[in-house]
Structure formats: C-alpha cells, structure tokens
Design an enzyme around this catalytic site. Structure first.
Site, mmCIF file in Angstrom:
data_model
loop_
_atom_site.group_PDB
_atom_site.id
_atom_site.type_symbol
_atom_site.label_atom_id
_atom_site.label_comp_id
_atom_site.label_asym_id
_atom_site.label_seq_id
_atom_site.Cartn_x
_atom_site.Cartn_y
_atom_site.Cartn_z
ATOM 1 N N GLN A 267 0.828 -1.205 0.000
ATOM 2 C CA GLN A 267 0.000 0.000 0.000
ATOM 3 C C GLN A 267 0.870 1.267 0.000
ATOM 4 O OE1 GLN A 267 -3.252 0.629 -0.348
ATOM 5 N NE2 GLN A 267 -3.683 -1.541 -0.713
ATOM 6 N N SER A 268 1.833 1.298 -0.892
ATOM 7 C CA SER A 268 2.782 2.408 -0.946
ATOM 8 C C SER A 268 2.153 3.688 -1.495
ATOM 9 C CB SER A 268 3.976 2.011 -1.821
ATOM 10 O OG SER A 268 4.803 3.120 -2.089
ATOM 11 N N ASN A 269 2.157 4.741 -0.670
ATOM 12 C CA ASN A 269 1.739 6.057 -1.151
ATOM 13 C C ASN A 269 2.719 6.601 -2.180
ATOM 14 O OD1 ASN A 269 -0.498 6.266 0.717
ATOM 15 N ND2 ASN A 269 0.995 6.704 2.321
#
Length: 333
Positions: A75-77
């Site tokens: 879930q990398s921004n």
C-alpha cells in the site's frame, strides 16, 4: 538556501494549508495544535512524496528517461504518486511492491493504493517480505535497460538527497507561513519512515536557524536505527544544499514506541487517532504513517511531553486512500 539551483518540475499544489485544529486542541487540553496539510499536494489524492518527486522526476527528465522504476510496500503512497507523476510526464512506470504486510486479507493487494497504481497505468509486480527492495529495483532497472529502455530508478519513498530537497523546501514554506501568521512554532511532529521527509525538514529548519525541533514518530525501524538513517541522509543533504557545519546528531529524534507489531500493522492508538481526527476536525489520516504519527502525538500530549501554551504543528504526510485497504479495522461491531 537557493533551491532553484536544482532541476524541478511542477507536480503539486503549493503552498499546502497550515491550519489550527481547535476541536482536537480543546479535547486534549494540552498545546495548541496545528496541521500542515501535505495531504493536499494534489497529485493523485496528494501526499508528501509529491514534493520529493518534483525534484526526482526533474532529474529523470534531464537524463532523458522514458521509464521510471520504484519500489515500496503493497500500500505504498510513494508508488501511487510516482505512477501519477509518470503519467503527467509521459513516462512508463514500473513498480515493485513488497508483501511487507501479510495479515490484512486478500483485498489488501488490489484495493487502495494498488488500485490507483493500476488505474494510472503503472505496471506492478510483487516481491516477498524481507526482499532488499532497493537492490531489486536497481536490478530490474538493468533488465529494462537491456531491453532498450532509458530507465531512472527512484529509491523507496523517494528518499535520497534529491528527494529530500522537497522537504528542505517544505521547511522554508512552513517558516514563511508561520511568519505571515505570526505563529511561533515550538515543535514539528510527523511520521518518519524512509527518512527523506525528516532529513529534509531538519536540514531546512537547521539551515535557517529556525529553532524548531523536529520530532519523528517512527512507523517501522526502532529508535537508534531510524535516527542513524535519518542523520546519514540529513548530513548528505546538508552538504548538497550548502549548510555549513552539517547537522548535529542530537537534532535527529525518532520515537519508535508507536510502531506496534510492525510496519503497516494496525494498533489501537492508530485506530483511535484516525477516528478522532475524522470526528473532530474532518481530516482523514492514513493507517500506516500519519495515523501512527498522530497516535504518538496524542499519547505524548496525554503524558505531558508537549505542554499547554506551546504551539505544535503536525505534518500530515497524506495517504488516506490506504484506509480502503484497512476498512475492517474501523468497522463497528
């Protein structure tokens, strides 16, 4: 510090707001609380990585890159904002995602940031938990170069000296806003992870003789390791921008008491912090970074570390889209 000496492309909406949080301030009964809204940078729902990417992508353009490769957790921004930046600049985006969180169910790998990665046309692949992801990204970049692509590799979180320039600039922006508001800032608090945000902030504030200490709340590494990593990058960044004397080790503070079971793993403090901000200030935090950072700030206020009469600014690093991957954590019974 004259940052116009460094290549930069425009990707975000700056200046981001600096706002008072009256309801949360009243509820906690401690210092006056302000929030620097870097969730409002605008690129693909915003976030702190946009500032870094303005310098990183400018370097990619200068090198004639047609492809960017980067990496991060599922879930990398940072991955989501890199995918969006690549769209704006007409580049291909390749993302390697580490299965760093393995306890959130099947939807975790298809919703939230991952969905937006795909929607922006990025190509992504997963790697096992524990992989040396920066090395993996470099190796994949070499594979693509062998296929004829002109590749620019961006480290996780955009955290190198080029990316940290974004937060040197953010520090100068914050000082300008505070001066215009006649606001004395006693403390700046934020979630610290890949180190680039904290390193840049410290360099910008120390280099300006602002007298504003930066207090990082670590979301992954333990205190000693996080502080060492931040200091290393801060020193290198200070050299790049010409801060004489470098950065003192004691200027780097990273509290790791609020990580919980690990990176991306929910904590009760995070759940409370996200809910409180939503229900007192109508501000959405994220469950991995700003939620844990705010959980730390709230707990430290309750313990008397930050005191009534002080002005504390919390830097919101964005990422609320990840809430959709953590919906079960907030579902009422």
């Amino acid at each position: 510090m004259h940052l116009s000496r460094f290549p930069r492309v425009s990707l975000g909406h700056m200046h981001t707001p600096l706002e008072f949080m009256p309801n949360l301030t009243k509820l906690l009964g401690g210092p006056d609380l302000y929030i620097k809204r870097d969730d409002c940078t605008g690129l693909a729902t915003g976030g702190n990585k946009t500032r870094k990417l303005e310098f990183l992508m400018a370097e990619a353009v200068a090198q004639g890159a047609d492809t960017v490769v980067t990496q991060g957790a599922t879930q990398s921004n940072h991955a989501r904002q890199t995918a969006a930046a690549a769209v704006k600049l007409g580049m291909r985006c390749e993302i390697l995602l580490e299965r760093r969180v393995e306890t959130m169910g099947a939807d975790y790998e298809s919703t939230g940031n991952v969905f937006l990665d795909s929607l922006h046309g990025a190509h992504y692949q997963f790697r096992p938990n524990g992989t040396d992801m920066n090395a993996e990204a470099e190796a994949y970049g070499e594979e693509l170069r062998a296929q004829g692509r002109n590749v620019y590799v961006i480290p996780g979180g955009g955290s190198n000296t080029t990316g940290a320039l974004g937060y040197v600039n953010a520090a100068l922006e914050l000082l300008t806003q505070a001066n215009d508001m006649n606001l004395r800032i006693d403390h700046l608090v934020h979630a610290t992870g890949s180190t680039g945000t904290q390193a840049g902030l410290v360099v910008g504030l120390e280099g300006s003789n602002a007298g504003i200490p930066v207090y990082g709340i670590s979301v992954r590494a333990e205190k000693a390791a996080q502080e060492e990593n931040v200091h290393k990058l801060a020193q290198a960044t200070a050299e790049v921008v010409g801060v004489k004397g470098g950065i003192a080790r004691e200027a780097i503070v990273a509290n790791s008491d609020y990580v919980g079971a690990g990176y991306g793993q929910p904590t009760e403090g995070m759940r409370e912090a996200v809910t409180l901000l939503a229900q007192t200030e109508a501000i959405l935090l994220d469950p991995v970074y700003s939620g844990k950072g705010m959980a730390g700030l709230i707990d430290l206020i309750r313990k008397g570390h930050f005191k009534k009469g002080e002005n504390v600014v919390f830097l919101h690093t964005g990422g609320a889209v990840a809430l959709f991957a953590y919906q079960s954590v907030f579902t009422q019974a």
